[in-house]
Design a protein around this motif. Structure first.
Motif, PDB file in Angstrom:
ATOM      1  N   ARG A   1       0.846  -1.201   0.000  1.00  0.00           N
ATOM      2  CA  ARG A   1       0.000   0.000   0.000  1.00  0.00           C
ATOM      3  C   ARG A   1       0.873   1.241   0.000  1.00  0.00           C
ATOM      4  NH1 ARG A   1      -4.071  -2.893   3.809  1.00  0.00           N
ATOM      5  NH2 ARG A   1      -2.618  -2.876   5.528  1.00  0.00           N
ATOM      6  N   SER A   2       0.248   2.343  -0.309  1.00  0.00           N
ATOM      7  CA  SER A   2       0.931   3.627  -0.144  1.00  0.00           C
ATOM      8  C   SER A   2       1.013   3.917   1.350  1.00  0.00           C
ATOM      9  CB  SER A   2       0.149   4.745  -0.840  1.00  0.00           C
ATOM     10  OG  SER A   2      -1.084   4.980  -0.170  1.00  0.00           O
ATOM     11  N   ALA A   3       1.904   4.804   1.724  1.00  0.00           N
ATOM     12  CA  ALA A   3       2.015   5.183   3.135  1.00  0.00           C
ATOM     13  C   ALA A   3       0.690   5.773   3.623  1.00  0.00           C
ATOM     14  CB  ALA A   3       3.160   6.172   3.332  1.00  0.00           C
ATOM     15  N   GLU A   4       0.058   6.567   2.791  1.00  0.00           N
ATOM     16  CA  GLU A   4      -1.220   7.177   3.174  1.00  0.00           C
ATOM     17  C   GLU A   4      -2.299   6.112   3.392  1.00  0.00           C
ATOM     18  OE1 GLU A   4      -4.397  10.376   1.371  1.00  0.00           O
ATOM     19  OE2 GLU A   4      -2.306  10.519   0.760  1.00  0.00           O
ATOM     20  N   ALA A   5      -2.363   5.125   2.511  1.00  0.00           N
ATOM     21  CA  ALA A   5      -3.344   4.048   2.666  1.00  0.00           C
ATOM     22  C   ALA A   5      -3.049   3.232   3.928  1.00  0.00           C
ATOM     23  CB  ALA A   5      -3.338   3.143   1.434  1.00  0.00           C
ATOM     24  N   GLU A   6      -1.771   3.028   4.222  1.00  0.00           N
ATOM     25  CA  GLU A   6      -1.395   2.295   5.434  1.00  0.00           C
ATOM     26  C   GLU A   6      -1.825   3.059   6.682  1.00  0.00           C
ATOM     27  OE1 GLU A   6       0.077  -0.992   7.484  1.00  0.00           O
ATOM     28  OE2 GLU A   6      -0.208  -0.736   5.340  1.00  0.00           O
ATOM     29  N   HIS A   7      -1.645   4.362   6.663  1.00  0.00           N
ATOM     30  CA  HIS A   7      -2.053   5.200   7.802  1.00  0.00           C
ATOM     31  C   HIS A   7      -3.558   5.078   8.024  1.00  0.00           C
ATOM     32  CE1 HIS A   7       1.557   7.993   6.718  1.00  0.00           C
ATOM     33  NE2 HIS A   7       1.947   6.824   7.177  1.00  0.00           N
ATOM     34  N   ARG A   8      -4.320   5.148   6.933  1.00  0.00           N
ATOM     35  CA  ARG A   8      -5.783   5.033   7.057  1.00  0.00           C
ATOM     36  C   ARG A   8      -6.178   3.668   7.617  1.00  0.00           C
ATOM     37  NH1 ARG A   8      -5.784   7.892   2.084  1.00  0.00           N
ATOM     38  NH2 ARG A   8      -5.859   5.922   0.969  1.00  0.00           N
ATOM     39  N   GLU A   9      -5.524   2.621   7.135  1.00  0.00           N
ATOM     40  CA  GLU A   9      -5.836   1.266   7.585  1.00  0.00           C
ATOM     41  C   GLU A   9      -5.522   1.093   9.070  1.00  0.00           C
ATOM     42  OE1 GLU A   9      -7.438  -2.404   7.266  1.00  0.00           O
ATOM     43  OE2 GLU A   9      -7.379  -0.900   5.669  1.00  0.00           O
TER      44      GLU A   9
ATOM     45  N   LEU B   1      -9.367   2.251  15.741  1.00  0.00           N
ATOM     46  CA  LEU B   1     -10.680   2.746  16.166  1.00  0.00           C
ATOM     47  C   LEU B   1     -11.698   1.619  16.239  1.00  0.00           C
ATOM     48  CD1 LEU B   1     -10.765   6.103  14.207  1.00  0.00           C
ATOM     49  CD2 LEU B   1     -10.414   5.772  16.660  1.00  0.00           C
ATOM     50  N   SER B   2     -11.609   0.669  15.344  1.00  0.00           N
ATOM     51  CA  SER B   2     -12.518  -0.474  15.356  1.00  0.00           C
ATOM     52  C   SER B   2     -12.299  -1.310  16.608  1.00  0.00           C
ATOM     53  CB  SER B   2     -12.290  -1.329  14.106  1.00  0.00           C
ATOM     54  OG  SER B   2     -13.080  -2.486  14.158  1.00  0.00           O
ATOM     55  N   GLN B   3     -11.051  -1.535  16.984  1.00  0.00           N
ATOM     56  CA  GLN B   3     -10.752  -2.300  18.201  1.00  0.00           C
ATOM     57  C   GLN B   3     -11.260  -1.574  19.433  1.00  0.00           C
ATOM     58  OE1 GLN B   3      -6.556  -2.999  18.171  1.00  0.00           O
ATOM     59  NE2 GLN B   3      -6.687  -4.673  16.707  1.00  0.00           N
ATOM     60  N   ALA B   4     -11.084  -0.264  19.469  1.00  0.00           N
ATOM     61  CA  ALA B   4     -11.562   0.518  20.611  1.00  0.00           C
ATOM     62  C   ALA B   4     -13.072   0.416  20.709  1.00  0.00           C
ATOM     63  CB  ALA B   4     -11.121   1.971  20.483  1.00  0.00           C
ATOM     64  N   ARG B   5     -13.750   0.459  19.588  1.00  0.00           N
ATOM     65  CA  ARG B   5     -15.212   0.381  19.595  1.00  0.00           C
ATOM     66  C   ARG B   5     -15.672  -0.996  20.046  1.00  0.00           C
ATOM     67  NH1 ARG B   5     -19.648  -0.129  15.415  1.00  0.00           N
ATOM     68  NH2 ARG B   5     -21.376   0.872  16.455  1.00  0.00           N
ATOM     69  N   ARG B   6     -15.022  -2.049  19.539  1.00  0.00           N
ATOM     70  CA  ARG B   6     -15.402  -3.402  19.955  1.00  0.00           C
ATOM     71  C   ARG B   6     -15.194  -3.580  21.449  1.00  0.00           C
ATOM     72  NH1 ARG B   6     -13.051  -5.165  15.007  1.00  0.00           N
ATOM     73  NH2 ARG B   6     -11.097  -5.563  16.075  1.00  0.00           N
TER      74      ARG B   6
END
Length: 72
Positions: free
Chosen positions: A26-34, A40-45
């Motif tokens: 991935r691009s660095a930007e895509a990696e940051h988003r992922e 955030l998903s883990q925090a929500r779960r």
């Protein structure tokens, strides 16, 4: 979509993010988003699990109070 700017990031962190991005193709930007989405998903779960655990505890306490069970 809004932009997110992160300042004063240690060079070692930037290098680690670039390495991860390369490893994942991935691009660095895509990696940051992922990474941000995963965090955030883990925090929500975790919060949902805590709410469910609290609900279960409350239900158990109410059931024990109804039946006169004071063992727990």
């Amino acid at each position: 979509m809004p932009d997110l700017i992160l300042r004063n990031v240690e060079e070692s962190m930037v290098a680690a993010l670039r390495t991860l991005a390369l490893q994942h193709g991935r691009s660095a930007e895509a990696e940051h988003r992922e990474l941000l989405a995963a965090a955030l998903s883990q925090a929500r779960r975790k919060k949902i699990a805590e709410v469910l655990a609290t609900m279960a505890t409350g239900n158990l306490q109410r059931a024990r109070a109804r039946t006169g069970d004071d063992t727990g």
